[in-house]
Design a protein around this motif. Structure first.
Motif, PDB file in Angstrom:
ATOM      1  N   LEU A  81       0.647  -1.309   0.039  1.00  0.00           N
ATOM      2  CA  LEU A  81      -0.043   0.036  -0.133  1.00  0.00           C
ATOM      3  C   LEU A  81       0.899   1.154  -0.111  1.00  0.00           C
ATOM      4  O   LEU A  81       1.741   1.072   0.562  1.00  0.00           O
ATOM      5  N   PRO A  82       0.479   2.315  -0.581  1.00  0.00           N
ATOM      6  CA  PRO A  82       1.073   3.566  -0.905  1.00  0.00           C
ATOM      7  C   PRO A  82       1.368   4.042   0.537  1.00  0.00           C
ATOM      8  O   PRO A  82       0.466   4.596   1.299  1.00  0.00           O
ATOM      9  N   ASN A  83       2.605   4.803   0.658  1.00  0.00           N
ATOM     10  CA  ASN A  83       2.883   5.366   1.928  1.00  0.00           C
ATOM     11  C   ASN A  83       2.670   4.701   3.372  1.00  0.00           C
ATOM     12  O   ASN A  83       2.682   5.446   4.376  1.00  0.00           O
ATOM     13  N   LEU A  84       2.769   3.545   3.400  1.00  0.00           N
ATOM     14  CA  LEU A  84       2.558   2.673   4.585  1.00  0.00           C
ATOM     15  C   LEU A  84       3.793   2.732   5.165  1.00  0.00           C
ATOM     16  O   LEU A  84       5.044   2.450   5.144  1.00  0.00           O
ATOM     17  N   ASN A  85       3.563   3.156   6.783  1.00  0.00           N
ATOM     18  CA  ASN A  85       4.542   3.002   7.850  1.00  0.00           C
ATOM     19  C   ASN A  85       4.553   1.711   8.286  1.00  0.00           C
ATOM     20  O   ASN A  85       5.696   1.027   8.312  1.00  0.00           O
ATOM     21  N   ARG A  86       3.482   1.521   8.948  1.00  0.00           N
ATOM     22  CA  ARG A  86       3.437  -0.048   9.547  1.00  0.00           C
ATOM     23  C   ARG A  86       2.200  -0.742   9.609  1.00  0.00           C
ATOM     24  O   ARG A  86       1.194  -0.155   9.397  1.00  0.00           O
ATOM     25  N   TYR A  87       2.174  -2.130   9.565  1.00  0.00           N
ATOM     26  CA  TYR A  87       0.908  -2.916   9.248  1.00  0.00           C
ATOM     27  C   TYR A  87       1.019  -3.430  10.772  1.00  0.00           C
ATOM     28  O   TYR A  87       1.831  -4.286  11.388  1.00  0.00           O
ATOM     29  N   ILE A  88      -0.008  -3.235  11.799  1.00  0.00           N
ATOM     30  CA  ILE A  88      -0.540  -3.658  12.650  1.00  0.00           C
ATOM     31  C   ILE A  88      -1.416  -4.575  12.978  1.00  0.00           C
ATOM     32  O   ILE A  88      -2.744  -4.169  12.544  1.00  0.00           O
ATOM     33  N   VAL A  89      -1.454  -5.356  13.771  1.00  0.00           N
ATOM     34  CA  VAL A  89      -2.574  -6.403  14.156  1.00  0.00           C
ATOM     35  C   VAL A  89      -2.787  -6.792  15.423  1.00  0.00           C
ATOM     36  O   VAL A  89      -1.855  -6.826  16.346  1.00  0.00           O
ATOM     37  N   VAL A  90      -4.194  -6.476  15.824  1.00  0.00           N
ATOM     38  CA  VAL A  90      -4.536  -6.790  17.159  1.00  0.00           C
ATOM     39  C   VAL A  90      -5.087  -8.168  17.382  1.00  0.00           C
ATOM     40  O   VAL A  90      -6.123  -8.441  16.570  1.00  0.00           O
ATOM     41  N   ASN A  91      -4.440  -9.258  18.075  1.00  0.00           N
ATOM     42  CA  ASN A  91      -4.975 -10.508  17.985  1.00  0.00           C
ATOM     43  C   ASN A  91      -6.268 -10.762  18.838  1.00  0.00           C
ATOM     44  O   ASN A  91      -6.543 -10.134  19.885  1.00  0.00           O
ATOM     45  N   PRO A  92      -7.022 -11.707  18.414  1.00  0.00           N
ATOM     46  CA  PRO A  92      -8.210 -12.006  19.366  1.00  0.00           C
ATOM     47  C   PRO A  92      -7.591 -12.813  20.516  1.00  0.00           C
ATOM     48  O   PRO A  92      -6.494 -13.132  20.640  1.00  0.00           O
ATOM     49  N   PRO A  93      -8.457 -12.627  21.778  1.00  0.00           N
ATOM     50  CA  PRO A  93      -7.818 -13.199  23.097  1.00  0.00           C
ATOM     51  C   PRO A  93      -8.082 -14.577  22.974  1.00  0.00           C
ATOM     52  O   PRO A  93      -7.704 -15.157  24.365  1.00  0.00           O
ATOM     53  N   PHE A  94      -8.405 -15.230  22.186  1.00  0.00           N
ATOM     54  CA  PHE A  94      -8.530 -16.999  22.365  1.00  0.00           C
ATOM     55  C   PHE A  94      -7.402 -17.557  22.153  1.00  0.00           C
ATOM     56  O   PHE A  94      -6.403 -17.296  21.476  1.00  0.00           O
ATOM     57  N   PHE A  95      -7.289 -18.676  23.185  1.00  0.00           N
ATOM     58  CA  PHE A  95      -6.287 -19.403  23.136  1.00  0.00           C
ATOM     59  C   PHE A  95      -5.674 -19.999  22.016  1.00  0.00           C
ATOM     60  O   PHE A  95      -4.564 -20.198  21.613  1.00  0.00           O
ATOM     61  N   LEU A  96      -6.579 -20.573  21.249  1.00  0.00           N
ATOM     62  CA  LEU A  96      -6.047 -21.153  20.027  1.00  0.00           C
ATOM     63  C   LEU A  96      -5.406 -20.318  19.142  1.00  0.00           C
ATOM     64  O   LEU A  96      -4.581 -20.294  18.393  1.00  0.00           O
ATOM     65  N   MET A  97      -6.192 -18.846  19.059  1.00  0.00           N
ATOM     66  CA  MET A  97      -5.397 -17.867  18.104  1.00  0.00           C
ATOM     67  C   MET A  97      -4.070 -17.487  18.499  1.00  0.00           C
ATOM     68  O   MET A  97      -3.079 -17.250  17.604  1.00  0.00           O
ATOM     69  N   ARG A  98      -3.934 -17.550  19.822  1.00  0.00           N
ATOM     70  CA  ARG A  98      -2.716 -17.323  20.502  1.00  0.00           C
ATOM     71  C   ARG A  98      -1.665 -18.195  19.974  1.00  0.00           C
ATOM     72  O   ARG A  98      -0.626 -17.982  19.752  1.00  0.00           O
ATOM     73  N   LEU A  99      -1.900 -19.419  19.949  1.00  0.00           N
ATOM     74  CA  LEU A  99      -1.088 -20.494  19.516  1.00  0.00           C
ATOM     75  C   LEU A  99      -0.857 -20.406  18.208  1.00  0.00           C
ATOM     76  O   LEU A  99       0.379 -20.760  17.573  1.00  0.00           O
ATOM     77  N   LEU A 100      -1.713 -19.968  17.339  1.00  0.00           N
ATOM     78  CA  LEU A 100      -1.348 -19.617  15.667  1.00  0.00           C
ATOM     79  C   LEU A 100      -0.543 -18.319  15.514  1.00  0.00           C
ATOM     80  O   LEU A 100      -0.225 -18.132  14.445  1.00  0.00           O
ATOM     81  N   SER A 101      -0.591 -17.363  16.457  1.00  0.00           N
ATOM     82  CA  SER A 101       0.276 -16.383  16.204  1.00  0.00           C
ATOM     83  C   SER A 101       1.486 -16.339  15.569  1.00  0.00           C
ATOM     84  O   SER A 101       1.912 -15.357  14.668  1.00  0.00           O
ATOM     85  N   PRO A 102       2.453 -17.212  15.945  1.00  0.00           N
ATOM     86  CA  PRO A 102       3.769 -17.500  15.209  1.00  0.00           C
ATOM     87  C   PRO A 102       3.575 -17.586  13.747  1.00  0.00           C
ATOM     88  O   PRO A 102       4.246 -17.191  12.808  1.00  0.00           O
ATOM     89  N   LEU A 103       2.644 -18.519  13.370  1.00  0.00           N
ATOM     90  CA  LEU A 103       2.100 -18.684  11.955  1.00  0.00           C
ATOM     91  C   LEU A 103       1.654 -17.612  11.299  1.00  0.00           C
ATOM     92  O   LEU A 103       2.049 -17.244  10.059  1.00  0.00           O
ATOM     93  N   ILE A 104       0.717 -16.880  12.224  1.00  0.00           N
ATOM     94  CA  ILE A 104       0.210 -15.662  11.431  1.00  0.00           C
ATOM     95  C   ILE A 104       1.430 -14.710  11.104  1.00  0.00           C
ATOM     96  O   ILE A 104       1.327 -13.942  10.028  1.00  0.00           O
ATOM     97  N   LYS A 105       2.158 -14.648  12.125  1.00  0.00           N
ATOM     98  CA  LYS A 105       3.524 -13.522  12.023  1.00  0.00           C
ATOM     99  C   LYS A 105       4.343 -14.024  10.830  1.00  0.00           C
ATOM    100  O   LYS A 105       4.738 -13.049   9.901  1.00  0.00           O
ATOM    101  N   LEU A 106       4.306 -15.268  10.763  1.00  0.00           N
ATOM    102  CA  LEU A 106       5.208 -15.949   9.396  1.00  0.00           C
ATOM    103  C   LEU A 106       4.498 -15.678   8.108  1.00  0.00           C
ATOM    104  O   LEU A 106       5.255 -14.988   6.946  1.00  0.00           O
ATOM    105  N   LEU A 107       3.292 -15.951   7.887  1.00  0.00           N
ATOM    106  CA  LEU A 107       2.527 -15.585   6.697  1.00  0.00           C
ATOM    107  C   LEU A 107       2.285 -14.150   6.384  1.00  0.00           C
ATOM    108  O   LEU A 107       2.447 -13.873   5.375  1.00  0.00           O
ATOM    109  N   LEU A 108       1.815 -13.433   7.285  1.00  0.00           N
ATOM    110  CA  LEU A 108       1.331 -12.049   7.071  1.00  0.00           C
ATOM    111  C   LEU A 108       2.278 -10.996   7.227  1.00  0.00           C
ATOM    112  O   LEU A 108       2.145  -9.846   6.771  1.00  0.00           O
ATOM    113  N   ARG A 109       3.433 -11.269   8.053  1.00  0.00           N
ATOM    114  CA  ARG A 109       4.513 -10.342   8.116  1.00  0.00           C
ATOM    115  C   ARG A 109       3.987  -9.136   8.712  1.00  0.00           C
ATOM    116  O   ARG A 109       4.420  -8.016   8.304  1.00  0.00           O
ATOM    117  N   PRO A 110       3.215  -8.803   9.690  1.00  0.00           N
ATOM    118  CA  PRO A 110       2.822  -7.651  10.240  1.00  0.00           C
ATOM    119  C   PRO A 110       3.984  -7.131  11.277  1.00  0.00           C
ATOM    120  O   PRO A 110       4.844  -7.705  11.517  1.00  0.00           O
TER     121      PRO A 110
END
Length: 128
Positions: A81-110
């Motif tokens: 995206l033009p002129n983008l400084n940062r891509y920030i993600v707010v994770n859901p509080p669910f335990f399963l999503m917390r476990l998936l956080s490393p995968l999300i970080k690897l795939l989407l690279r926020p």
């Protein structure tokens, strides 16, 4: 401040333009599909073109229900995206999503992954 909403039968995306500091707050609710993401990216592209000083793309996934398996293809385009400084993600509080956080970080690279809306507010207040 402009607001935009993208609706689908099982979900929606709320988009809010914020000015201080400049950022686009994107809230995913329920089921999100690639068509919804394409429309969100088009909106973000137009917003980014109006922000020569730079801006942040902030995604709040705390109310995300289910995401289409092809969504990562579109989400990786956020970095273009033009002129983008940062891509920030707010994770859901669910335990399963917390476990998936490393995968999300690897795939989407926020640039930043946060655990709560409170953390986001503190981060954005530091920018003012």
């Amino acid at each position: 401040m402009n607001n935009h909403q993208i609706n689908h039968r099982f979900g929606k995306i709320n988009i809010q333009e914020k000015t201080n500091p400049p950022h686009l707050l994107v809230q995913a609710i329920g089921y999100i599909n690639p068509t919804m993401l394409q429309e969100t990216l088009a909106y973000a592209q137009a917003f980014g073109n109006k922000q020569p000083q730079g801006w942040d793309y902030v995604v709040d996934t705390t109310k995300l229900g289910v995401a289409h398996p092809l969504n990562p293809i579109w989400l990786r385009k956020i970095h273009q995206l033009p002129n983008l400084n940062r891509y920030i993600v707010v994770n859901p509080p669910f335990f399963l999503m917390r476990l998936l956080s490393p995968l999300i970080k690897l795939l989407l690279r926020p640039d930043i992954m946060l655990d709560s809306a409170d953390q986001l507010e503190r981060l954005l207040n530091q920018q003012k």
